[in-house]
Every structure is written in structure tokens, then in C-alpha cells.
Design a protein around this motif. Structure first.
Motif: not given
Length: 235
Positions: A71-75, A80-82
Motif C-alpha cells: 500500500l506504500a506508494p514506493g512499494l 513499482t519494480r521494488s
């Protein structure tokens, strides 16, 4: 799924969770047919249902962190690939541990007609007499080979389902996305507790079946290991 506006991440985590539940239920059916073929059909229905509820807990313990972290924008699991790499790594790791545990459990049942417990793993590490006997006789090469091949197949399944899920369009309705995400999170939390009430499922619930063989089939190796750890801690 688009008409229901279910987010890709929710659909994918649900599919992966269902896959692991099917795998765990399949192993239960295999062990029943090999070691306890004489369990009555009525009892077996209870075994499958109670065992499924135990399995739900362990699958949810893996799926819930993946869902929350995603749920985190960067994950984000699809944007995102990460996030994608994180989810596939955790699910593959769980699948590998699952297959290794099942392999050791099956080998131990064949050798000693007993389920895998934490004390057995300790005996293997400490080199006790029974641990040494099992270490020498267990088909370790076959266990690790099958676990390795199975893990690779699980990895391919995760990548394939993720790739297929990524082809759909994202829902622009933030309210519906939040609704489905919260619904899945609550469902996974419910599965961890095992039933509605103050306490989750316990080892004693399987014991209430009144049949030692049925109890053994009901519990997955993770539950047997956890019970042996908590039981030894109370002594």
C-alpha cells in the motif's frame, strides 16, 4: 474484475493466497490417504474444514504484510519494480519453506509415524540418537531437489499471475480501491485469529476430534511445530 473495480493488488494477493491454501489442503489429503486411510468420511469433513482454518492463519501471516507494505506508494505491487520484487520474494520464500517443511514432515512420518515437531528439528541440529538416525535415513537429496524444483515452479507461477494481472487497467475510483483493500486486510486479520472470538484456533481444537490420527491429519506441520515450541515453554 474491472466492473467491480477490484484493485490488481487485491486480486493478485487473493489468487496467490488461494494457491497456497490449495497446496496445503492437497498435502493434507495426501497424508490422510497414506497414513490415515481409515478416518470416517464424517470425521474427515471436519478434519478438512478445521485444517483449512489452520492453514488460513499461516497464509494470512504472509499475505497480510505483503498487502500492507504494497500500500506504500514506493512499494506498490504493480506500479513499482521494488514492490513487485518484494512481494514475489516473500511469497517464494514462504513457498520454499512450506515445501521443505512438508518434505521433512513426510519423511519423518514414513520413518517414525509421527508428525514433525520443533524438538525433532532440534534433535537434527544437536545430533541426538534419534536425530542422527533420521539424518542418516531421510532422503535429503530428494527432499531438497523436489523443494528446489517446486520453489522454481512457484516463482514462475507468481511471475505469470503478476504479469497477467498487470495487463488490466487501473481503477480510477479511489473509494472503491480503498474499500477492497480494507476488506482484504480485514479478512486476512480475521484469518490470523482463526475464528470470531477472543482467542485464535489452538492445538486443543484439533484434539477435540477425539481421534489421534484425525488430529495429526488436521494440523499442518507449521501448527505442530508452533505447538511443540509453546508447549515446551510452559513446562
Amino acid at each position: 474484475m474491472l466492473s467491480l473495480k477490484i484493485p490488481k493488488s487485491v486480486v493478485w494477493v487473493a489468487i496467490v493466497s488461494a494457491f497456497f491454501l490449495l497446496l496445503m489442503s492437497g498435502y493434507r489429503m495426501v497424508t490422510k490417504s497414506i497414513f490415515s486411510p481409515d478416518i470416517a468420511p464424517a470425521s474427515y469433513a471436519r478434519v478438512l474444514w478445521l485444517g483449512f482454518r489452520f492453514d488460513c492463519r499461516y497464509v494470512a501471516l504472509v499475505s497480510l504484510p505483503v498487502m500492507l507494505i504494497g500500500l506504500a506508494p514506493g512499494l506498490h505491487l504493480f506500479k513499482t519494480r521494488s514492490g513487485r520484487a518484494m512481494a514475489i520474494f516473500f511469497f517464494t520464500l514462504f513457498g520454499t519453506l512450506l515445501l521443505l517443511t512438508y518434505g521433512i514432515d513426510l519423511a519423518y512420518q514414513i520413518s517414525f509415524n509421527k508428525r514433525l515437531e520443533a524438538s525433532i528439528l532440534g534433535d537434527l541440529w544437536k545430533g541426538s540418537e534419534q536425530g542422527m538416525l533420521f539424518r542418516q535415513n531421510a532422503p535429503w537429496l530428494t527432499i531438497f531437489l523436489l523443494a528446489g524444483v517446486g520453489s522454481w515452479l512457484i516463482y514462475l507461477f507468481l511471475k505469470l499471475t503478476h504479469h497477467l494481472g498487470s495487463k488490466g487497467k487501473y481503477s480510477a475510483n479511489k473509494t472503491m480501491r480503498a474499500f477492497w483493500q480494507i476488506l482484504l486486510v480485514l479478512l486476512l486479520v480475521f484469518c490470523i485469529y482463526g475464528r470470531m472470538g477472543r482467542t485464535p484456533l489452538k492445538y486443543s481444537h484439533a484434539g477435540q476430534l477425539g481421534n489421534e490420527k484425525a488430529t495429526g491429519v488436521t494440523l499442518n506441520p507449521f501448527q505442530s511445530i508452533w505447538h511443540s515450541i509453546t508447549d515446551s515453554g510452559r513446562k
